[in-house]
Write a protein that holds these residues in place. Structure first.
Motif, PDB file in Angstrom:
ATOM      1  N   THR A 247     -11.081   4.137  35.218  1.00  0.00           N
ATOM      2  CA  THR A 247     -11.096   3.919  33.772  1.00  0.00           C
ATOM      3  C   THR A 247     -10.199   2.742  33.414  1.00  0.00           C
ATOM      4  OG1 THR A 247     -10.592   4.960  31.631  1.00  0.00           O
ATOM      5  CG2 THR A 247      -9.186   5.547  33.468  1.00  0.00           C
ATOM      6  N   ALA A 249      -8.393   2.844  30.659  1.00  0.00           N
ATOM      7  CA  ALA A 249      -7.302   3.386  29.855  1.00  0.00           C
ATOM      8  C   ALA A 249      -6.975   4.808  30.282  1.00  0.00           C
ATOM      9  CB  ALA A 249      -7.677   3.360  28.371  1.00  0.00           C
ATOM     10  N   SER A 319      -0.772  -0.629  25.046  1.00  0.00           N
ATOM     11  CA  SER A 319      -1.846  -0.628  24.060  1.00  0.00           C
ATOM     12  C   SER A 319      -1.629  -1.785  23.093  1.00  0.00           C
ATOM     13  CB  SER A 319      -1.833   0.691  23.295  1.00  0.00           C
ATOM     14  OG  SER A 319      -2.710   0.636  22.181  1.00  0.00           O
ATOM     15  N   ALA A 323      -4.260   2.918  19.341  1.00  0.00           N
ATOM     16  CA  ALA A 323      -5.338   3.900  19.245  1.00  0.00           C
ATOM     17  C   ALA A 323      -5.658   4.528  20.596  1.00  0.00           C
ATOM     18  CB  ALA A 323      -6.589   3.259  18.665  1.00  0.00           C
ATOM     19  N   THR A 325      -8.652   6.151  23.101  1.00  0.00           N
ATOM     20  CA  THR A 325     -10.085   6.023  23.326  1.00  0.00           C
ATOM     21  C   THR A 325     -10.600   7.313  23.955  1.00  0.00           C
ATOM     22  OG1 THR A 325      -9.875   5.124  25.576  1.00  0.00           O
ATOM     23  CG2 THR A 325      -9.831   3.545  23.736  1.00  0.00           C
ATOM     24  N   GLU A 326     -11.862   7.619  23.688  1.00  0.00           N
ATOM     25  CA  GLU A 326     -12.455   8.841  24.251  1.00  0.00           C
ATOM     26  C   GLU A 326     -12.450   8.775  25.771  1.00  0.00           C
ATOM     27  OE1 GLU A 326     -16.610  11.424  24.014  1.00  0.00           O
ATOM     28  OE2 GLU A 326     -16.196   9.839  22.558  1.00  0.00           O
ATOM     29  N   GLU A 327     -12.738   7.594  26.312  1.00  0.00           N
ATOM     30  CA  GLU A 327     -12.726   7.431  27.769  1.00  0.00           C
ATOM     31  C   GLU A 327     -11.342   7.720  28.340  1.00  0.00           C
ATOM     32  OE1 GLU A 327     -13.870   3.969  31.046  1.00  0.00           O
ATOM     33  OE2 GLU A 327     -12.938   3.389  29.142  1.00  0.00           O
ATOM     34  N   GLY A 328     -10.314   7.245  27.649  1.00  0.00           N
ATOM     35  CA  GLY A 328      -8.952   7.436  28.132  1.00  0.00           C
ATOM     36  C   GLY A 328      -8.519   8.889  28.131  1.00  0.00           C
ATOM     37  N   ASN A 356      -6.524   9.361  15.708  1.00  0.00           N
ATOM     38  CA  ASN A 356      -6.336   7.937  15.372  1.00  0.00           C
ATOM     39  C   ASN A 356      -6.199   7.758  13.862  1.00  0.00           C
ATOM     40  OD1 ASN A 356      -6.383   6.841  18.018  1.00  0.00           O
ATOM     41  ND2 ASN A 356      -8.625   6.973  18.053  1.00  0.00           N
TER      42      ASN A 356
END
Length: 360
Positions: A247, A249, A319, A323, A325-328, A356
Motif C-alpha cells: 500500500t 499509506a 501526510s 486525511a 485513506t480507505e486503503e491505508g 476526516n
C-alpha cells in the motif's frame, strides 16, 4: 522564526536530549492498547476543549520523530493561532498515553492510529481525527554479530528480536512479517528493549539478534557503530512501505480521542486538526534544517546537523493533508488481524475508528 522569549512562553514538556535518551529508556513509542484505565482514574474526565479551557495532549514519546508535528505545531504557535490552548505531556510510550486518555487524565492522544482498532475490539469507542504519518517508520535492524547469519525474515527463526514492548506496534510488525513469510508468530523470541538509549545499547551490544527500531534511534545506532547497520525490512520510505504492506499509506501517528470527547468538543477537534494541517504544510515547504531550528534545542541532543538530516529524510513519509485513506486504514486492519489475537476475526467497523470531518 520565533524568539527564545516566545519559545519560553509556550508550555512544552521537554523530553531529555536525544544523545542521553535516558528519559526514553523505558519508552514504549507506538505501543499497544491498555487493559484498563490507571488505578484511581476510572470514571474521571479530562474535560478540556470547552471555551477558555486547555486541551491536554498525551504524546507517546515526544522526541521520536513520528510525533514531531505535534510538538512543532506548538513551537510554531499554530495551536494559539487557531484559538485553542494546548498542554503537551510527554508520556514516553503509546500505551501510557492511551491509558492516560482512557483514564481521563488527558483529553487527546498523539499516538498510533492502530490503537483505535484495538480499542474497538475491546468495545471502547476511540476515533482518530487527523493523520500525521503515512508509515509506521519502522526498520528491522540486525545486530552486527548476526549480520552474516540473518539475511531475511526467515532467518529470524529461533532468534531473539527486540521490540519496544510486547503488544506494541514494533511487536506487531515482527509478527506480521513472520506470518507473511509463512512462519508461526512464536518462531522468534520477543524481548522488550524500550526505545532510545536502551534500544540502541541492546542492538549495539548484541543483547538481541535483531530489533525493530524507529528514528532517531536507527541513525544514532549507525553513528555509534561507525557504519550503516544491516536492515532487512524498512518501511521508513514509500518504497519500503509498498514492499511490505502493498500500500502507499499505512497511517500511524495521529491525534485521536474518545468518541464522547469528540462529540462534546467538535470545535476544539477542528482547531487541533487545522493546526496539525498547517504544520504538515510547513514541513513540506521547509528544509530539515529549518524545521530543526524551530524545534526545542534539547531535542537535537547536541548534534543539530544530524537531527536536521534525519528530519529531512523523514519528510517523505509524512501526510500532506492530514486525511486518512480507505486503503491505508484497511492495511492497518489487515496487520492487526494477522498480528494481534485480540483483533483477529473480531467485527471491526473501520468507519468508527477514524474521521476526516475535522481536517476537511
Amino acid at each position: 522564526m520565533f524568539s527564545s522569549a516566545n519559545r519560553q512562553g509556550r508550555r512544552v514538556f521537554l523530553a531529555k536530549p536525544l544523545a542521553a535518551f535516558a528519559g526514553l529508556a523505558l519508552a514504549l513509542s507506538a505501543c499497544g492498547a491498555p487493559q484498563s484505565a490507571p488505578p484511581g482514574q476510572e470514571g474521571t474526565a479530562g474535560g478540556g476543549g470547552a471555551s477558555g479551557e486547555t486541551v491536554t495532549i498525551g504524546i507517546g514519546g515526544q522526541t521520536l520523530l513520528t510525533y514531531l508535528p505535534t510538538t512543532l505545531a506548538q513551537e510554531l504557535g499554530y495551536y494559539e493561532e487557531e484559538g485553542v490552548k494546548v498542554d503537551l505531556q510527554d508520556l514516553q510510550g503509546g500505551s501510557k498515553a492511551l491509558t492516560a486518555m482512557i483514564g481521563g487524565s488527558t483529553d487527546v492522544t498523539s499516538g498510533y492510529y492502530e490503537h483505535t482498532i484495538q480499542m474497538q475490539a475491546k468495545k471502547q469507542p476511540v476515533k482518530a481525527f487527523v493523520n500525521m504519518n503515512l508509515s509506521s517508520g519502522l526498520a528491522l535492524v540486525v545486530a552486527e554479530k548476526n549480520k552474516d547469519s540473518i539475511k531475511s525474515v526467515a532467518d529470524l527463526k529461533g532468534k531473539n528480536v527486540g521490540v519496544t514492548s510486547p503488544g506494541s506496534s514494533t511487536d506487531m510488525f515482527v509478527k506480521y512479517l513472520l506470518s507473511k513469510n509463512g512462519m508461526k508468530l512464536d518462531d522468534a523470541a520477543i524481548s522488550a528493549i524500550g526505545a532510545g538509549s536502551s534500544a540502541v545499547a541492546a542492538v549495539e551490544q548484541g543483547q538481541v539478534d535483531a530489533a525493530v527500531m524507529l528514528e532517531p534511534d536507527v541513525t544514532v545506532l549507525a553513528k555509534r557503530l561507525g557504519t550503516e547497520p544491516t536492515i532487512i525490512q524498512d518501511v521508513r520510505t514509500p518504497e519500503g512501505l509498498k514492499e511490505v504492506f502493498g500500500t502507499d499509506a499505512w497511517p500511524s501517528s495521529s491525534l485521536y480521542a474518545t468518541s464522547g470527547w469528540l462529540e462534546k468538543n467538535p470545535e476544539s477537534a477542528k482547531k487541533l486538526a487545522s493546526a496539525i494541517k498547517k504544520t504538515l504544510q510547513f514541513i513540506a515547504d521547509h528544509s530539515g534544517e529549518e524545521i530543526a531550528a524551530e524545534m526545542p534545542e534539547a531535542f537535537a541532543g547536541g548534534d543539530p546537523e544530524q537531527y536536521a538530516k534525519v528530519i529531512e529524510e523523514m519528510k517523505v513519509a509524512l501526510s500532506k493533508d492530514g486525511a486518512f485513506t480507505e486503503e491505508g486504514v484497511q492495511a492497518v486492519l489487515e496487520t492487526q488481524r494477522v498480528a494481534n489475537p485480540e483483533v483477529g476475526d473480531a467485527e471491526i467497523k473501520l468507519e468508527e475508528t477514524y474521521t476526516n470531518e475535522f481536517v476537511k
